[in-house]
Design a protein around this motif. Structure first.
Motif, PDB file in Angstrom:
ATOM      1  N   UNK A  80      31.222  29.334  41.984  1.00  0.00           N
ATOM      2  CA  UNK A  80      32.631  29.036  41.733  1.00  0.00           C
ATOM      3  C   UNK A  80      33.258  30.176  40.924  1.00  0.00           C
ATOM      4  N   UNK A  81      34.458  30.575  41.327  1.00  0.00           N
ATOM      5  CA  UNK A  81      35.173  31.667  40.656  1.00  0.00           C
ATOM      6  C   UNK A  81      36.541  31.163  40.178  1.00  0.00           C
ATOM      7  N   UNK A  82      37.207  31.875  39.275  1.00  0.00           N
ATOM      8  CA  UNK A  82      38.477  31.403  38.718  1.00  0.00           C
ATOM      9  C   UNK A  82      39.540  31.103  39.779  1.00  0.00           C
ATOM     10  N   UNK A  83      40.372  30.084  39.494  1.00  0.00           N
ATOM     11  CA  UNK A  83      41.478  29.753  40.404  1.00  0.00           C
ATOM     12  C   UNK A  83      42.750  30.491  40.001  1.00  0.00           C
TER      13      UNK A  83
ATOM     14  N   UNK B  68      40.037  40.641  47.008  1.00  0.00           N
ATOM     15  CA  UNK B  68      40.250  39.666  45.931  1.00  0.00           C
ATOM     16  C   UNK B  68      39.041  39.627  45.007  1.00  0.00           C
ATOM     17  N   UNK B  69      37.854  39.584  45.587  1.00  0.00           N
ATOM     18  CA  UNK B  69      36.633  39.523  44.777  1.00  0.00           C
ATOM     19  C   UNK B  69      36.443  40.797  43.974  1.00  0.00           C
ATOM     20  N   UNK B  70      36.878  41.942  44.505  1.00  0.00           N
ATOM     21  CA  UNK B  70      36.735  43.209  43.799  1.00  0.00           C
ATOM     22  C   UNK B  70      37.477  43.186  42.467  1.00  0.00           C
ATOM     23  N   UNK B  71      38.623  42.509  42.406  1.00  0.00           N
ATOM     24  CA  UNK B  71      39.373  42.413  41.152  1.00  0.00           C
ATOM     25  C   UNK B  71      38.521  41.730  40.083  1.00  0.00           C
ATOM     26  N   UNK B  72      37.840  40.649  40.466  1.00  0.00           N
ATOM     27  CA  UNK B  72      36.981  39.936  39.523  1.00  0.00           C
ATOM     28  C   UNK B  72      35.785  40.788  39.111  1.00  0.00           C
ATOM     29  N   UNK B  73      35.156  41.440  40.074  1.00  0.00           N
ATOM     30  CA  UNK B  73      33.988  42.270  39.762  1.00  0.00           C
ATOM     31  C   UNK B  73      34.359  43.416  38.825  1.00  0.00           C
ATOM     32  N   UNK B  74      35.481  44.059  39.084  1.00  0.00           N
ATOM     33  CA  UNK B  74      35.920  45.167  38.233  1.00  0.00           C
ATOM     34  C   UNK B  74      36.239  44.693  36.814  1.00  0.00           C
ATOM     35  N   UNK B  75      36.808  43.492  36.715  1.00  0.00           N
ATOM     36  CA  UNK B  75      37.168  42.956  35.394  1.00  0.00           C
ATOM     37  C   UNK B  75      35.932  42.857  34.508  1.00  0.00           C
ATOM     38  N   UNK B  76      34.789  42.541  35.098  1.00  0.00           N
ATOM     39  CA  UNK B  76      33.575  42.336  34.314  1.00  0.00           C
ATOM     40  C   UNK B  76      32.519  43.419  34.539  1.00  0.00           C
ATOM     41  N   UNK B  77      32.940  44.543  35.112  1.00  0.00           N
ATOM     42  CA  UNK B  77      32.042  45.683  35.237  1.00  0.00           C
ATOM     43  C   UNK B  77      30.839  45.425  36.122  1.00  0.00           C
TER      44      UNK B  77
ATOM     45  N   UNK C   6      34.334  34.712  56.345  1.00  0.00           N
ATOM     46  CA  UNK C   6      35.503  33.827  56.337  1.00  0.00           C
ATOM     47  C   UNK C   6      35.598  33.119  57.684  1.00  0.00           C
ATOM     48  N   UNK C   7      36.623  32.286  57.841  1.00  0.00           N
ATOM     49  CA  UNK C   7      36.720  31.448  59.033  1.00  0.00           C
ATOM     50  C   UNK C   7      36.847  32.250  60.325  1.00  0.00           C
ATOM     51  N   UNK C   8      37.332  33.490  60.247  1.00  0.00           N
ATOM     52  CA  UNK C   8      37.542  34.282  61.456  1.00  0.00           C
ATOM     53  C   UNK C   8      36.290  35.033  61.905  1.00  0.00           C
ATOM     54  N   UNK C   9      35.304  35.186  61.010  1.00  0.00           N
ATOM     55  CA  UNK C   9      34.090  35.900  61.407  1.00  0.00           C
ATOM     56  C   UNK C   9      32.821  35.093  61.147  1.00  0.00           C
ATOM     57  N   UNK C  10      32.983  33.771  60.860  1.00  0.00           N
ATOM     58  CA  UNK C  10      31.842  32.948  60.466  1.00  0.00           C
ATOM     59  C   UNK C  10      30.748  32.906  61.528  1.00  0.00           C
ATOM     60  N   UNK C  11      31.139  32.872  62.803  1.00  0.00           N
ATOM     61  CA  UNK C  11      30.128  32.777  63.856  1.00  0.00           C
ATOM     62  C   UNK C  11      29.276  34.039  63.946  1.00  0.00           C
ATOM     63  N   UNK C  12      29.864  35.181  63.597  1.00  0.00           N
ATOM     64  CA  UNK C  12      29.125  36.448  63.631  1.00  0.00           C
ATOM     65  C   UNK C  12      28.424  36.723  62.302  1.00  0.00           C
TER      66      UNK C  12
ATOM     67  N   UNK D  91      34.463  32.080  47.297  1.00  0.00           N
ATOM     68  CA  UNK D  91      35.737  32.030  47.996  1.00  0.00           C
ATOM     69  C   UNK D  91      36.735  32.861  47.191  1.00  0.00           C
ATOM     70  N   UNK D  92      37.974  32.942  47.658  1.00  0.00           N
ATOM     71  CA  UNK D  92      38.976  33.707  46.912  1.00  0.00           C
ATOM     72  C   UNK D  92      39.227  33.097  45.534  1.00  0.00           C
ATOM     73  N   UNK D  93      39.136  31.781  45.442  1.00  0.00           N
ATOM     74  CA  UNK D  93      39.386  31.101  44.169  1.00  0.00           C
ATOM     75  C   UNK D  93      38.753  29.724  44.192  1.00  0.00           C
ATOM     76  N   UNK D  94      38.157  29.329  43.080  1.00  0.00           N
ATOM     77  CA  UNK D  94      37.607  27.992  42.969  1.00  0.00           C
ATOM     78  C   UNK D  94      36.196  27.870  43.514  1.00  0.00           C
ATOM     79  N   UNK D  95      35.856  26.652  43.906  1.00  0.00           N
ATOM     80  CA  UNK D  95      34.511  26.334  44.354  1.00  0.00           C
ATOM     81  C   UNK D  95      34.367  26.534  45.856  1.00  0.00           C
ATOM     82  N   UNK D  96      33.379  27.300  46.293  1.00  0.00           N
ATOM     83  CA  UNK D  96      33.176  27.497  47.736  1.00  0.00           C
ATOM     84  C   UNK D  96      32.960  26.168  48.461  1.00  0.00           C
TER      85      UNK D  96
END
Length: 288
Positions: free
Chosen positions: A20-23, A50-59, A68-74, A93-98
């Motif tokens: 889970x990541x911040x909302x 979106x995830x890169x912003x969180x990763x960069x914030x915490x080094x 995501x839903x458009x490439x889930x089958x692959x 996910x982009x925000x909250x609980x997967x």
């Protein structure tokens, strides 16, 4: 932990980690979540930007992989293959609980079918943030996701949910909020409801009124900005008419002492026991 400090990657057992990541507020991330993101062999996310912003914030120096839903089958089989090779995979996910309103459940289903360990790493949730901030009953609730876009299907879905004895929680697009509230008011009636907007962010807002009042407000207001969560009180939460309260008080008083009758009426109507007790005494004095 200070933002920007590099997180050390500790060994992580092979498994699928649901992180889970911040909302909204990046300070809401948990220490366990940060350690998992830093240590995983593969990081799968809804949007790498979106995830890169969180990763960069915490080094956190971690490459991410789009799922995501458009490439889930692959992408799904590739992640399962990595897990079967004994690697650790973290899913965000982009925000909250997967898995809440996203396709992650398919990946979990495949992992469990393959005998792969699945590890939830709990944390922020827009559903729980909205519910706890709404002031509506929280002893029983149902997350109903997004309502259908078309009005007929939307109203049919609301009819299915009308008798559910729990607080209903919906995600909604700001552009469709007014239409959805109008449908809720028609189908669910005079129930109390809360609009939670921009939760955990600088312009966080909670607005609680009856569904008709909210529908009227958003029909006239500009389209709201930000993510929206709608909480609707359970059946029976509609305002009680004064005459109905009087009849209830007298009916209860015929079976129990006045103080207990007032307490029971307070529980059933949401009113205050002292006010109901005084009203019951007035009714007895006037012989009504």
């Amino acid at each position: 932990m200070i933002a920007g400090t590099e997180i050390a990657a500790r060994p992580l057992e092979p498994a699928l980690y649901l992180v889970a990541t911040p909302i909204g507020n990046l300070g809401d991330i948990t220490l366990r979540a940060l350690e998992t993101l830093a240590a995983c062999d593969v990081l799968a996310c809804e949007d790498t930007r979106v995830t890169r912003v969180l990763l960069d914030r915490y080094g956190i120096r971690q490459r991410s992989f789009a799922y995501h839903e458009h490439n889930a089958e692959e992408a799904g089989p590739r992640l399962i293959a990595a897990l079967e090779e004994g690697r650790s995979v973290a899913l965000v996910s982009d925000a909250g609980t997967p898995l809440v309103s996203d396709p992650g459940y398919r990946l979990v289903e495949r992992a469990r079918e393959a005998g792969i360990r699945v590890v939830p790493v709990p944390g922020p949730s827009a559903v729980l943030a909205a519910l706890t901030g709404s002031g509506l009953p929280s002893d029983a609730f149902m997350f109903a996701g997004f309502l259908p876009v078309k009005d007929g299907a939307r109203r049919s879905r609301l009819e299915e949910l009308r008798a559910v004895p729990a607080t209903l929680i919906f995600f909604e697009s700001p552009r469709r909020l007014a239409d959805s509230l109008a449908a809720m008011a028609d189908v669910l009636g005079e129930r109390r409801a809360t609009i939670g907007r921009e939760l955990t962010k600088a312009f966080e807002e909670f607005r609680t009124e009856t569904l008709p009042s909210l529908a009227a407000h958003y029909a006239e207001a500009e389209t709201p900005k930000g993510e929206v969560v709608v909480c609707v009180a359970p059946p029976g939460d509609e305002p009680v008419e004064a005459g109905d309260v009087d009849r209830l008080l007298l009916s209860l008083a015929a079976e129990m002492p006045a103080s207990k009758a007032a307490g029971e009426a307070a529980r059933m109507t949401g009113g205050k026991k002292p006010d109901l007790y005084r009203r019951l005494l007035e009714l007895k004095e006037t012989g009504r």
